[in-house]
Write an enzyme that holds these catalytic residues in place. Structure first.
Site, mmCIF file in Angstrom:
data_model
loop_
_atom_site.group_PDB
_atom_site.id
_atom_site.type_symbol
_atom_site.label_atom_id
_atom_site.label_comp_id
_atom_site.label_asym_id
_atom_site.label_seq_id
_atom_site.Cartn_x
_atom_site.Cartn_y
_atom_site.Cartn_z
ATOM 1 N N HIS A 82 0.732 -1.270 -0.116
ATOM 2 C CA HIS A 82 -0.121 -0.007 -0.012
ATOM 3 C C HIS A 82 0.826 1.181 0.000
ATOM 4 O O HIS A 82 1.919 1.321 0.768
ATOM 5 C CB HIS A 82 -0.816 -0.070 1.085
ATOM 6 C CG HIS A 82 -1.798 0.958 1.178
ATOM 7 N ND1 HIS A 82 -3.288 0.814 0.672
ATOM 8 C CD2 HIS A 82 -1.937 2.344 1.754
ATOM 9 C CE1 HIS A 82 -3.958 1.872 0.933
ATOM 10 N NE2 HIS A 82 -3.112 3.034 1.284
ATOM 11 N N ASP A 161 -13.934 4.216 7.813
ATOM 12 C CA ASP A 161 -12.361 4.580 7.385
ATOM 13 C C ASP A 161 -13.252 5.620 5.988
ATOM 14 O O ASP A 161 -12.847 6.638 5.938
ATOM 15 C CB ASP A 161 -11.526 3.737 7.199
ATOM 16 C CG ASP A 161 -10.596 4.723 6.206
ATOM 17 O OD1 ASP A 161 -9.801 5.457 6.717
ATOM 18 O OD2 ASP A 161 -10.277 4.273 5.122
ATOM 19 N N ARG A 168 -12.681 14.019 5.670
ATOM 20 C CA ARG A 168 -11.348 14.567 5.906
ATOM 21 C C ARG A 168 -10.970 15.290 4.542
ATOM 22 O O ARG A 168 -10.319 16.312 4.663
ATOM 23 C CB ARG A 168 -10.436 13.640 6.153
ATOM 24 C CG ARG A 168 -10.241 13.036 7.516
ATOM 25 C CD ARG A 168 -9.390 11.770 7.671
ATOM 26 N NE ARG A 168 -8.139 12.076 7.495
ATOM 27 C CZ ARG A 168 -7.183 11.073 6.946
ATOM 28 N NH1 ARG A 168 -7.790 9.758 6.903
ATOM 29 N NH2 ARG A 168 -6.071 11.176 6.628
ATOM 30 N N SER A 183 -5.888 4.976 9.145
ATOM 31 C CA SER A 183 -6.818 4.710 7.883
ATOM 32 C C SER A 183 -6.099 3.632 7.037
ATOM 33 O O SER A 183 -6.858 2.567 6.720
ATOM 34 C CB SER A 183 -6.822 6.181 7.396
ATOM 35 O OG SER A 183 -7.210 5.880 5.821
ATOM 36 N N LYS A 187 -7.358 -0.656 6.836
ATOM 37 C CA LYS A 187 -7.570 -1.330 5.677
ATOM 38 C C LYS A 187 -6.893 -2.448 5.365
ATOM 39 O O LYS A 187 -7.373 -3.703 4.977
ATOM 40 C CB LYS A 187 -7.540 -0.477 4.498
ATOM 41 C CG LYS A 187 -8.776 0.735 4.478
ATOM 42 C CD LYS A 187 -8.875 1.436 3.176
ATOM 43 C CE LYS A 187 -7.563 2.438 3.466
ATOM 44 N NZ LYS A 187 -7.916 3.853 3.329
HETATM 45 N N1 URA Z 1 -4.307 6.694 1.982
HETATM 46 C C1 URA Z 1 -4.983 6.210 2.920
HETATM 47 O O1 URA Z 1 -5.747 4.972 2.581
HETATM 48 N N2 URA Z 1 -5.632 6.814 4.028
HETATM 49 C C2 URA Z 1 -5.220 8.122 4.318
HETATM 50 O O2 URA Z 1 -5.508 8.813 5.195
HETATM 51 C C3 URA Z 1 -4.276 8.641 3.132
HETATM 52 C C4 URA Z 1 -3.781 7.958 2.195
#
Ligand code: URA
Length: 408
Positions: A82, A161, A168, A183, A187
């Site tokens: 990620h 999220d 946000r 966040s 995930k």
């Molecule tokens: N990527 C994400 O999944 N969350 C964030 O807060 C910033 C980048």
């Protein structure tokens, strides 16, 4: 417990308890806490920060808001990568097929681009027919058969999220280490992989702007992984400069194909190699030399490229139909010299203005537009040389691309 006293507590820089975090954030998910109170708490978190314990509690709350994927039906070692978001970042399209060719399983849930940062799902959808909306059974079945699959994050996974992230984005509260770490990690933990690689983007085109913040982020995501018994490796990479030559969806898929075919050799290729080698070392417990050799063979034998084609076909994409706009404008260098910087944020902004990204979630993107960098940092140019090419669609208002280049 009430929302206003929790906001005031954070505003005073005090540590929130697990139950206060759960009360507030779960209340937001089920509609009891309105957007304005959540925005206020998010801003207080941005300004006053969170302790490590608060970040752990917030991550737990995100994870518990939805289901966790059970990847036990996928054979072998499951890995995930990620990135925290960048400009021209198509590394997943290279890394996943190479890792799958080396025998690992990559079951990856990805997102769409928002703001100036691109998203893997938008890039894949530039391939006509490509299906990103898979059922869980399809996702698991395709990962087992091909070695990797990429689909859009499901609504059942960390729905909190999703709701908080959307708020946000429009309240100036994205660039906060506790909020980004919880966040991203919620995930990754919920999507079930055994080994997780986090690419921390640092620089002008990234949410994380300072080296100290990036180091703190690295430490906290590795410790969140430890708490959940997941092996996490996080590395920092440069996002002052766009990755590779292209920014824009179809253009980026074409560039990823070139890398898989061994045709490119720039900052994108270097970063892909680093991520692949780090993941192979972590997942297979092998030395760096062995990892470099395995990855090299997967690329040079053409296996990784064939894997990519197999993956596209498996998800109903027709790679032959991938198109870039045929309307282009060449931008020429006003003077001779060496390119010493290309501002990632400016290039990302221009790609967005052309229609490659969204400013609101419901915006339609044009997959065929974007910016191709004919020259990269370190290249010498003569006056009149083409330094970048714009691929244009219906939107023709954009900033001056020359402002992104420093030529000395
Ligand atoms: N990527 C994400 O999944 N969350 C964030 O807060 C910033 C980048």
């Amino acid at each position: 417990m009430d929302a206003v006293s929790i906001i005031n507590k954070k505003k005073a820089g005090q540590e929130l308890t697990s139950s206060e975090i759960k009360y507030f954030f779960n209340g937001y998910l089920n509609g009891e806490i309105p957007d304005y109170q959540m925005s206020s708490l998010l801003m207080a978190i941005c300004l006053k920060d969170m302790t490590d314990m608060e970040i752990f509690h917030l991550t737990d709350t995100f994870i518990d808001s939805g289901t966790k994927l059970d990847l036990s039906k996928i054979d072998g070692i499951k890995v995930e990568k990620h990135s925290t978001g960048g400009i021209g970042d198509k590394t997943t399209l290279v890394v996943a097929p190479v890792l799958a060719s080396c025998g690992l399983k990559v079951a990856k849930m990805s997102g769409r681009g928002l703001g100036v940062t691109g998203g893997t799902i938008d890039k894949l959808e530039s391939i006509p027919g490509f299906k990103t909306n898979l059922t869980l059974d399809e996702f698991i079945d395709k990962t087992n058969r091909v070695g990797f699959s990429i689909c859009e994050s499901s609504d059942e996974l960390t729905p909190l999220d999703k709701k908080v992230y959307a708020l946000r984005d429009v309240t100036g509260t994205v660039d906060s280490i506790p909020l980004i770490a919880s966040s991203v990690m919620s995930k990754k933990i919920a999507s079930g992989a055994d080994k997780i690689f986090i690419d921390i983007k640092l620089g002008k085109g990234a949410f994380i702007k300072s080296h100290d913040e990036a180091l703190r982020f690295k430490d906290i995501v590795e410790r969140i992984g430890y708490r959940y018994k997941k092996e996490v490796r996080a590395e920092i990479s440069d996002m002052d400069t766009p990755l590779g030559n292209s920014v824009g969806n179809s253009l980026e898929v074409l560039e990823a194909i070139n890398v898989l075919q061994g045709k490119e050799g720039n900052n994108l290729t270097k970063l892909c190699s680093k991520i692949i080698v780090d993941i192979l070392m972590m997942a297979k417990n092998i030395s760096e030399e062995e990892a470099i050799k395995e990855a090299g063979e997967a690329m040079s034998s053409g296996k990784a490229y064939q894997k990519f084609l197999e993956f596209v076909k498996e998800q109903d994409g027709d790679i032959e139909q991938l198109k870039v706009s045929d309307k282009t404008i060449e931008i020429k260098s006003p003077k001779g010299g060496v390119i010493t910087a290309i501002d990632a944020l400016k290039i990302g902004t221009i790609a967005n203005q052309l229609g490659a990204g969204r400013t609101k979630l419901e915006d339609e993107i044009d997959p065929t537009v974007g910016v191709y960098l004919n020259k990269l940092v370190g290249d010498e140019v003569k006056e009149g040389d083409v330094i970048c090419t714009l691929y244009i669609g219906a939107k023709e208002e954009y900033d001056d691309p020359l402002e992104a280049f420093t030529i000395e």
